[in-house]
Scaffold this active site. Structure first.
Site, PDB file in Angstrom:
ATOM      1  CE  LYS A  99       0.216  -4.625   2.894  1.00  0.00           C
ATOM      2  NZ  LYS A  99      -0.150  -5.953   2.305  1.00  0.00           N
ATOM      3  CB  THR A 136      -0.893  -0.010   1.261  1.00  0.00           C
ATOM      4  OG1 THR A 136      -1.455   1.282   1.455  1.00  0.00           O
ATOM      5  CG2 THR A 136      -0.099  -0.351   2.522  1.00  0.00           C
ATOM      6  CG  ASP A 137      -1.122   5.000  -0.907  1.00  0.00           C
ATOM      7  OD1 ASP A 137      -1.679   4.338  -0.003  1.00  0.00           O
ATOM      8  OD2 ASP A 137      -1.717   5.917  -1.523  1.00  0.00           O
ATOM      9  CD  GLU A 138      -3.433   3.328   4.204  1.00  0.00           C
ATOM     10  OE1 GLU A 138      -3.392   3.307   5.439  1.00  0.00           O
ATOM     11  OE2 GLU A 138      -4.466   3.096   3.547  1.00  0.00           O
ATOM     12  CE1 TYR A 154      -3.177  -2.676   5.665  1.00  0.00           C
ATOM     13  CE2 TYR A 154      -3.242  -0.318   5.231  1.00  0.00           C
ATOM     14  CZ  TYR A 154      -3.227  -1.621   4.765  1.00  0.00           C
ATOM     15  OH  TYR A 154      -3.256  -1.877   3.411  1.00  0.00           O
TER      16      TYR A 154
HETATM   17  P1  NAD Z   1      -9.526  -7.374   2.266  1.00  0.00           P
HETATM   18  O1  NAD Z   1      -9.488  -7.103   3.736  1.00  0.00           O
HETATM   19  O2  NAD Z   1     -10.759  -7.087   1.491  1.00  0.00           O
HETATM   20  O3  NAD Z   1      -9.178  -8.926   1.993  1.00  0.00           O
HETATM   21  C1  NAD Z   1      -8.162  -9.589   2.680  1.00  0.00           C
HETATM   22  C2  NAD Z   1      -8.269 -11.082   2.373  1.00  0.00           C
HETATM   23  O4  NAD Z   1      -7.190 -11.754   3.036  1.00  0.00           O
HETATM   24  C3  NAD Z   1      -9.564 -11.719   2.888  1.00  0.00           C
HETATM   25  O5  NAD Z   1     -10.096 -12.593   1.911  1.00  0.00           O
HETATM   26  C4  NAD Z   1      -9.128 -12.505   4.122  1.00  0.00           C
HETATM   27  O6  NAD Z   1      -9.919 -13.640   4.385  1.00  0.00           O
HETATM   28  C5  NAD Z   1      -7.701 -12.883   3.725  1.00  0.00           C
HETATM   29  N1  NAD Z   1      -6.854 -13.133   4.905  1.00  0.00           N
HETATM   30  C6  NAD Z   1      -6.698 -12.333   5.995  1.00  0.00           C
HETATM   31  N2  NAD Z   1      -5.878 -12.920   6.878  1.00  0.00           N
HETATM   32  C7  NAD Z   1      -5.480 -14.093   6.326  1.00  0.00           C
HETATM   33  C8  NAD Z   1      -4.603 -15.144   6.741  1.00  0.00           C
HETATM   34  N3  NAD Z   1      -3.989 -15.104   7.939  1.00  0.00           N
HETATM   35  N4  NAD Z   1      -4.418 -16.191   5.917  1.00  0.00           N
HETATM   36  C9  NAD Z   1      -5.026 -16.260   4.715  1.00  0.00           C
HETATM   37  N5  NAD Z   1      -5.887 -15.309   4.265  1.00  0.00           N
HETATM   38  C10 NAD Z   1      -6.103 -14.240   5.071  1.00  0.00           C
HETATM   39  O7  NAD Z   1      -8.259  -6.613   1.675  1.00  0.00           O
HETATM   40  P2  NAD Z   1      -8.105  -5.803   0.301  1.00  0.00           P
HETATM   41  O8  NAD Z   1      -8.622  -4.445   0.482  1.00  0.00           O
HETATM   42  O9  NAD Z   1      -8.576  -6.642  -0.817  1.00  0.00           O
HETATM   43  O10 NAD Z   1      -6.508  -5.700   0.243  1.00  0.00           O
HETATM   44  C11 NAD Z   1      -5.743  -6.760  -0.310  1.00  0.00           C
HETATM   45  C12 NAD Z   1      -4.273  -6.384  -0.258  1.00  0.00           C
HETATM   46  O11 NAD Z   1      -4.048  -5.186  -0.969  1.00  0.00           O
HETATM   47  C13 NAD Z   1      -3.762  -6.149   1.168  1.00  0.00           C
HETATM   48  O12 NAD Z   1      -2.464  -6.682   1.250  1.00  0.00           O
HETATM   49  C14 NAD Z   1      -3.740  -4.641   1.288  1.00  0.00           C
HETATM   50  O13 NAD Z   1      -2.736  -4.215   2.194  1.00  0.00           O
HETATM   51  C15 NAD Z   1      -3.405  -4.226  -0.140  1.00  0.00           C
HETATM   52  N6  NAD Z   1      -3.908  -2.893  -0.550  1.00  0.00           N
HETATM   53  C16 NAD Z   1      -5.231  -2.570  -0.361  1.00  0.00           C
HETATM   54  C17 NAD Z   1      -5.694  -1.324  -0.803  1.00  0.00           C
HETATM   55  C18 NAD Z   1      -7.151  -0.934  -0.665  1.00  0.00           C
HETATM   56  O14 NAD Z   1      -7.515   0.203  -0.972  1.00  0.00           O
HETATM   57  N7  NAD Z   1      -8.041  -1.826  -0.246  1.00  0.00           N
HETATM   58  C19 NAD Z   1      -4.813  -0.436  -1.409  1.00  0.00           C
HETATM   59  C20 NAD Z   1      -3.478  -0.821  -1.582  1.00  0.00           C
HETATM   60  C21 NAD Z   1      -3.042  -2.051  -1.162  1.00  0.00           C
HETATM   61  P1  TYD Z   2     -10.764   3.948   4.504  1.00  0.00           P
HETATM   62  O1  TYD Z   2     -11.742   3.532   3.458  1.00  0.00           O
HETATM   63  O2  TYD Z   2     -10.830   3.304   5.856  1.00  0.00           O
HETATM   64  O3  TYD Z   2      -9.300   3.778   3.869  1.00  0.00           O
HETATM   65  P2  TYD Z   2      -7.840   4.269   4.435  1.00  0.00           P
HETATM   66  O4  TYD Z   2      -7.969   4.636   5.860  1.00  0.00           O
HETATM   67  O5  TYD Z   2      -7.008   3.040   4.232  1.00  0.00           O
HETATM   68  O6  TYD Z   2      -7.433   5.410   3.548  1.00  0.00           O
HETATM   69  O7  TYD Z   2     -10.909   5.508   4.721  1.00  0.00           O
HETATM   70  C1  TYD Z   2     -10.761   6.430   3.651  1.00  0.00           C
HETATM   71  C2  TYD Z   2     -10.825   7.836   4.251  1.00  0.00           C
HETATM   72  O8  TYD Z   2     -12.155   8.045   4.755  1.00  0.00           O
HETATM   73  C3  TYD Z   2      -9.883   8.035   5.439  1.00  0.00           C
HETATM   74  O9  TYD Z   2      -9.367   9.354   5.382  1.00  0.00           O
HETATM   75  C4  TYD Z   2     -10.781   7.874   6.644  1.00  0.00           C
HETATM   76  C5  TYD Z   2     -12.132   8.382   6.153  1.00  0.00           C
HETATM   77  N1  TYD Z   2     -13.310   7.717   6.761  1.00  0.00           N
HETATM   78  C6  TYD Z   2     -14.317   8.488   7.348  1.00  0.00           C
HETATM   79  O10 TYD Z   2     -14.254   9.733   7.370  1.00  0.00           O
HETATM   80  N2  TYD Z   2     -15.386   7.842   7.914  1.00  0.00           N
HETATM   81  C7  TYD Z   2     -15.503   6.481   7.914  1.00  0.00           C
HETATM   82  O11 TYD Z   2     -16.497   5.945   8.465  1.00  0.00           O
HETATM   83  C8  TYD Z   2     -14.470   5.709   7.292  1.00  0.00           C
HETATM   84  C9  TYD Z   2     -14.548   4.200   7.272  1.00  0.00           C
HETATM   85  C10 TYD Z   2     -13.396   6.369   6.721  1.00  0.00           C
END
Ligand code: NAD
Ligand code: TYD
Length: 376
Positions: free
Chosen positions: A186, A133-135, A182
């Site tokens: 990561k 992630t970019d975070e 988080y």
């Molecule tokens: P998500 O929370 O929707 O899905 C996570 C998946 O991982 C789930 O299916 C869960 O069952 C599985 N999982 C969790 N713990 C596990 C374990 N111990 N063993 C096996 N499986 C397990 O997550 P997402 O939003 O789809 O993100 C997927 C990846 O992409 C993550 O690594 C996250 O850091 C990265 N990412 C997410 C975003 C975003 O905006 N959602 C952006 C950049 C990077």
């Molecule tokens: P989120 O979807 O949790 O992603 P991330 O924290 O990984 O960027 O949140 C996106 C943005 O929205 C973040 O600045 C937090 C804000 N947010 C709210 O203001 N209210 C909410 O209920 C949630 C879930 C997020």
């Protein structure tokens, strides 16, 4: 190729699994997922019976299980997405994040190293691709609260709204400065991946992507949570002043980038993924309200009064903005979707798939797994 995709039942993972299963019938795609609260096999209903797809319920921390699976299936590629992914949960329960994101990634790396070292050609033709992630880069300052022209335009940012809120962007060479449990977990996992390349020569690639949005996202994240709340006329909890900036990418564009980088990315490299598409939370929330209202036949903006400012998230990062020009320059990737189109598509999907949403919000999807996998 025989490929393990971890976290394939989650939000982004399910889009990656779908893309690979449909696009590469000659590959065997193994979805390795523990099915935590965030995993939902309903996300993959349309491909679950394809001959080149297999689901394995497993914890990535189970080193022996992962190693055996890799050996039995002659796995030559890993796309590692499984993680705990929600910042608010990490603030309440950091241990789970360290366990899954750090120890789980280490277990995957060690299993890949052990399995591939036992192959005649060792690491030749093998790939361990870690999705991050970019975070991990921390937070950028909001030096231009009114917005300036960003240095690049992509399809994603080509709509009416086309602004950057500062003059600095996350580039691949930036020092890691994670703030939340988080992002700290990561960041640690990214370091382990690079350490396995530098120490053992494991063929690794890392990518860092901006915030994703689209179908099948768990409704604890901003966009699906707010779409569902607007639909049901429930309050929209906006953290702080709603001024925090996030950089949004449609999930299928992330999946396309993963496909490209898995096949063409250079080993040991890092690529940032994003569309130069920065939005203040409050501006996105207004777009969501207008879109849901219009699609439900309500007067546009009728639900603005649902906006409820609540206590800010602890350590809330101010601004994320990713510079993905390396990926565009070196591998020719571009987002395919303009942001307003993507939001319209996303809102329509959640409104049309109320059953999916109800199953998730009621917790019924969890009971389904327990019945289905109780003997595993
Ligand atoms: P998500 O929370 O929707 O899905 C996570 C998946 O991982 C789930 O299916 C869960 O069952 C599985 N999982 C969790 N713990 C596990 C374990 N111990 N063993 C096996 N499986 C397990 O997550 P997402 O939003 O789809 O993100 C997927 C990846 O992409 C993550 O690594 C996250 O850091 C990265 N990412 C997410 C975003 C975003 O905006 N959602 C952006 C950049 C990077
Ligand atoms: P989120 O979807 O949790 O992603 P991330 O924290 O990984 O960027 O949140 C996106 C943005 O929205 C973040 O600045 C937090 C804000 N947010 C709210 O203001 N209210 C909410 O209920 C949630 C879930 C997020």
């Amino acid at each position: 190729m025989n490929i393990i995709i971890t976290g394939g039942a989650g939000f982004i993972g399910s889009h990656v699994v779908r893309l690979f299963v449909n696009k590469y019938p000659q590959y065997k795609i193994i979805n390795l997922d523990k099915l935590t609260y965030a995993g939902n096999l309903a996300n993959l209903k349309d491909i679950e019976n394809k001959p080149n797809y297999k689901f394995v319920r497993m914890d990535i921390c189970d080193f022996n299980g992962v190693l055996k699976l890799m050996q039995d299936e002659h796995v030559d590629g890993i796309i590692h997405l499984a993680a705990e992914s929600h910042v608010d949960r990490s603030i309440k329960d950091p241990f789970t994040f360290a366990q899954t994101n750090v120890m789980g990634t280490l277990s995957m790396l060690q299993a890949a190293k052990t399995a591939w070292e036992g192959c005649p050609n060792k690491y030749e033709g093998k790939r361990f691709y870690h999705i991050s992630t970019d975070e991990v880069y921390g937070a950028l300052q909001m030096t231009h609260p009114e917005g300036i022209m960003p240095p690049f335009t992509t399809k994603a940012s080509s709509g009416k709204h086309h602004l950057a809120y500062g003059d600095k962007f996350f580039t691949e060479d930036l020092k890691y400065q994670p703030h939340s449990p988080y992002s700290a977990a990561k960041a640690s996992s990214d370091h382990f991946v690079r350490a396995f390349h530098d120490t053992y020569g494991l063929p690794t690639i890392v990518t860092n992507c901006s915030n994703n949005y689209g179908p099948y996202q768990f409704p604890e994240k901003l966009i699906p949570l707010f779409i569902n709340n607007i639909r049901h006329r429930k309050p929209l909890p906006v953290y702080g002043k709603g001024e925090n900036v996030r950089d949004w990418l449609y999930v299928e564009d992330h999946a396309r980038a993963i496909d490209l980088i898995f096949h063409k990315g250079v080993i040991a490299e890092t690529y940032n993924i994003g569309g130069f598409n920065e939005w203040k939370n409050i501006d996105i929330i207004k777009v969501l309200i207008n879109t849901v209202d219009r699609l439900l036949g309500r007067p546009e903006g009728a639900d603005m009064d649902l906006i409820t400012y609540v206590t800010d998230r602890a350590g809330h990062d101010m601004r994320y903005a990713i510079d993905s020009s390396k990926l565009q320059r070196e591998l020719g990737w571009e987002p395919s979707l303009q942001f307003e189109e993507g939001i319209e598509k996303t809102v329509r999907w959640y409104l049309d798939n109320q059953e999916w949403m109800d199953n998730v919000t009621s917790g019924d999807y969890l009971k389904y797994y327990e019945d289905m996998y109780s003997n595993r």
